[in-house]
Write an enzyme that holds these catalytic residues in place. Structure first.
Site, short mmCIF file in Angstrom:
data_model
loop_
_atom_site.label_atom_id
_atom_site.label_comp_id
_atom_site.label_asym_id
_atom_site.label_seq_id
_atom_site.Cartn_x
_atom_site.Cartn_y
_atom_site.Cartn_z
N TYR A 1 -0.12 60.10 50.69
CA TYR A 1 -0.97 61.09 51.37
C TYR A 1 -0.67 61.25 52.86
O TYR A 1 -1.31 62.03 53.53
CB TYR A 1 -2.45 60.73 51.20
CG TYR A 1 -2.80 59.30 51.58
CD1 TYR A 1 -2.98 58.94 52.91
CD2 TYR A 1 -2.92 58.31 50.60
CE1 TYR A 1 -3.28 57.64 53.27
CE2 TYR A 1 -3.22 57.00 50.95
CZ TYR A 1 -3.40 56.67 52.28
OH TYR A 1 -3.68 55.37 52.62
N ARG B 1 -3.81 58.11 68.93
CA ARG B 1 -2.58 58.19 68.14
C ARG B 1 -2.26 59.65 67.81
O ARG B 1 -3.15 60.40 67.38
CB ARG B 1 -2.84 57.40 66.86
CG ARG B 1 -1.64 56.95 66.12
CD ARG B 1 -2.02 55.93 65.07
NE ARG B 1 -2.86 56.51 64.03
CZ ARG B 1 -2.84 56.13 62.75
NH1 ARG B 1 -2.01 55.18 62.38
NH2 ARG B 1 -3.63 56.68 61.86
N PHE C 1 -0.24 46.45 58.94
CA PHE C 1 -1.52 47.09 58.64
C PHE C 1 -2.40 46.05 57.94
O PHE C 1 -1.94 45.38 57.00
CB PHE C 1 -1.25 48.29 57.73
CG PHE C 1 -2.44 49.20 57.54
CD1 PHE C 1 -2.75 50.16 58.49
CD2 PHE C 1 -3.23 49.09 56.42
CE1 PHE C 1 -3.84 51.00 58.31
CE2 PHE C 1 -4.32 49.93 56.23
CZ PHE C 1 -4.63 50.89 57.19
C1 LIG Z 1 -2.03 53.69 55.47
C2 LIG Z 1 -1.48 52.34 55.13
C3 LIG Z 1 -1.90 51.67 53.98
C4 LIG Z 1 -3.03 52.23 53.18
O1 LIG Z 1 -3.20 51.63 51.96
P1 LIG Z 1 -4.17 52.31 50.89
O2 LIG Z 1 -4.20 51.36 49.79
O3 LIG Z 1 -3.58 53.65 50.56
O4 LIG Z 1 -5.50 52.53 51.55
C5 LIG Z 1 -1.28 50.47 53.65
N1 LIG Z 1 -0.30 49.96 54.42
C6 LIG Z 1 0.10 50.58 55.57
C7 LIG Z 1 1.18 50.00 56.40
C8 LIG Z 1 -0.49 51.78 55.96
O5 LIG Z 1 -0.12 52.39 57.07
#
Ligand SMILES: *Cc1c(COP(=O)(O)O)cnc(C)c1O
Length: 406
Positions: free
Chosen positions: A218, A365, A122
């Site tokens: 979340y 998705r 991500f």
């Molecule tokens: C959803 C997601 C995040 C989100 O990070 P936030 O700091 O909560 O916005 C981070 N890493 C991965 C792999 C995710 O899927």
């Protein structure tokens, strides 16, 4: 729709749906992005607001154990990811926790300069790693390889591998035990992002000997929008690392108000500032639904739902191409399909109550949350998708205008 799919009859999780508030007529296939509202959450949050904050005021930090809530939430999450009590804490966002654990890991391998990740990760994880590397300004390199090349790229100069277990676009699952073992054999540390794993698939951090982990509150954990994230530090490292953000909540004696920083013993040293009690209360209550659930049952049903979804889509929607691994053993709790006009199709689906999401450039998705989805939901949702594709009802200007959040 009143028909019942045969697989729903013996579903051991079928009564769990009653624990969630799902709007009438909605097929929610986006629990991997924002989990639905558990019914016990509003009353619990109201109680914290009215009775604890409203009536007990600041006394609540002690009287209602607010101060221990980050670790109490962490222990509930720990049971879902194979982490012992006292090794997980809920705090901050996943992005911030990536920063903290990566900095901690690098401090344990001062002579090594490579942070290894893959291009299926991500982006926030990569952005944070890159920012930390620049901040440290001591010759670190962020090496990004293809997901299938991770193991081969683990060499003696790697300080830490930073890997997301379940790919957010395709659902492909990395071998946590295998990569961790390879990392350790080369003297590197393994950091696992469990954003799409926690509450979705069985995870055994302790068994895999993972060094650090982080993840979201979340998504599959249903803690609510912007819920606190979590962070795991293997017990063997806890007293050897400190947070790069040395806030007072990680101090040995925050209320001594000493001028020098001395990290507290244990996982709390990775916390920074005053915990977000309202969001933590929501997440703590949301985790209650998992208390009597076996993750093996969740996994079994998740595979059953996703296999059914793929079979139905491939039979009824020949326009779409599977983007996820076909083998359920290496697929998380989501399935993605590619379609050039996927964004418009997703908007048309949402307008008809089937909620999934879209990831650029062309990925539709669909997330599967065994606690509140049935096999019949899958069949009904796919028949709506098939209708939208067959009639091309997605082909309207209002479905093609990109919103800020996709
Ligand atoms: C959803 C997601 C995040 C989100 O990070 P936030 O700091 O909560 O916005 C981070 N890493 C991965 C792999 C995710 O899927």
């Amino acid at each position: 729709m009143l028909s019942q799919h045969p697989s729903d009859k013996n579903d051991v999780l079928r009564t769990k749906k009653d624990a969630f508030k799902i709007p009438e007529g909605v097929f929610y296939l986006d629990g991997n992005s924002l989990g639905v509202l558990p019914k016990n959450v509003p009353a619990r949050v109201a109680e914290v607001v009215e009775k604890e904050w409203g009536a007990s005021l600041i006394k609540s930090w002690n009287e209602h154990s607010w101060i221990d809530l980050p670790v109490r939430v962490g222990n509930r999450i720990g049971r879902l990811i194979g982490a012992p009590d006292g090794s997980v804490v809920a705090c901050d966002s996943t992005s911030i926790n990536v920063f903290k654990v990566l900095a901690a890991a690098l401090s344990l391998r001062p002579d090594r300069k490579v942070i290894l990740s893959d291009n299926g990760n991500f982006p926030t994880d990569l952005y944070v790693a890159s920012g930390l590397k620049d901040l440290l300004n001591s010759g670190h390199e962020l090496k990004i390889v293809d997901p299938e090349d991770v193991e081969a790229a683990i060499s003696e100069d790697v300080a830490a591998v930073l890997i997301t277990q379940v790919d957010y676009r395709t659902g492909r699952v990395h071998d946590m035990a295998g990569i961790t073992k390879k990392a350790h054999a080369a003297g590197a540390l393994a950091i696992w992002d469990l954003a799409h794993s926690a509450g979705a698939i069985p995870v055994d951090l302790e068994g895999a000997k993972a060094d650090f982990a982080i993840g979201c509150g979340y998504k599959y954990l249903n803690g609510g929008p912007g819920a606190p994230a979590f962070l795991y530090v293997a017990p063997c490292h806890q007293d050897k690392v400190t947070s790069p953000i040395t806030g007072w909540m990680g101090h040995e004696a925050p209320f001594a108000f000493d001028l020098d920083y001395r990290p507290v013993h244990g996982i709390n040293r990775m916390t920074v500032g005053t915990p977000a009690i309202l969001s933590l209360s929501s997440l703590y209550a949301a985790l209650e639904v998992f208390e009597d659930v076996d993750m093996a049952d969740i996994r079994r049903k998740s595979i059953s739902l996703s296999e059914l979804f793929i079979a139905e889509v491939e039979a009824k929607c020949p326009q779409l191409t599977l983007a996820s691994p076909r083998d359920p053993e290496v697929r998380g709790s989501q399935v993605s399909f590619r379609f050039e006009e996927g964004y418009a199709v997703m908007q048309a689906l949402i307008a008809r109550g089937v909620i999934g999401d879209f990831r650029a450039p062309d990925v539709m998705r669909f997330g599967f949350t065994p606690l509140y989805l049935s096999h019949q939901d899958i069949v009904d949702a796919v028949s709506i998708l098939a209708d939208i594709l067959a009639t091309e009802s997605w082909n309207r200007p209002e479905y093609k205008t990109r919103a800020k959040v996709t």
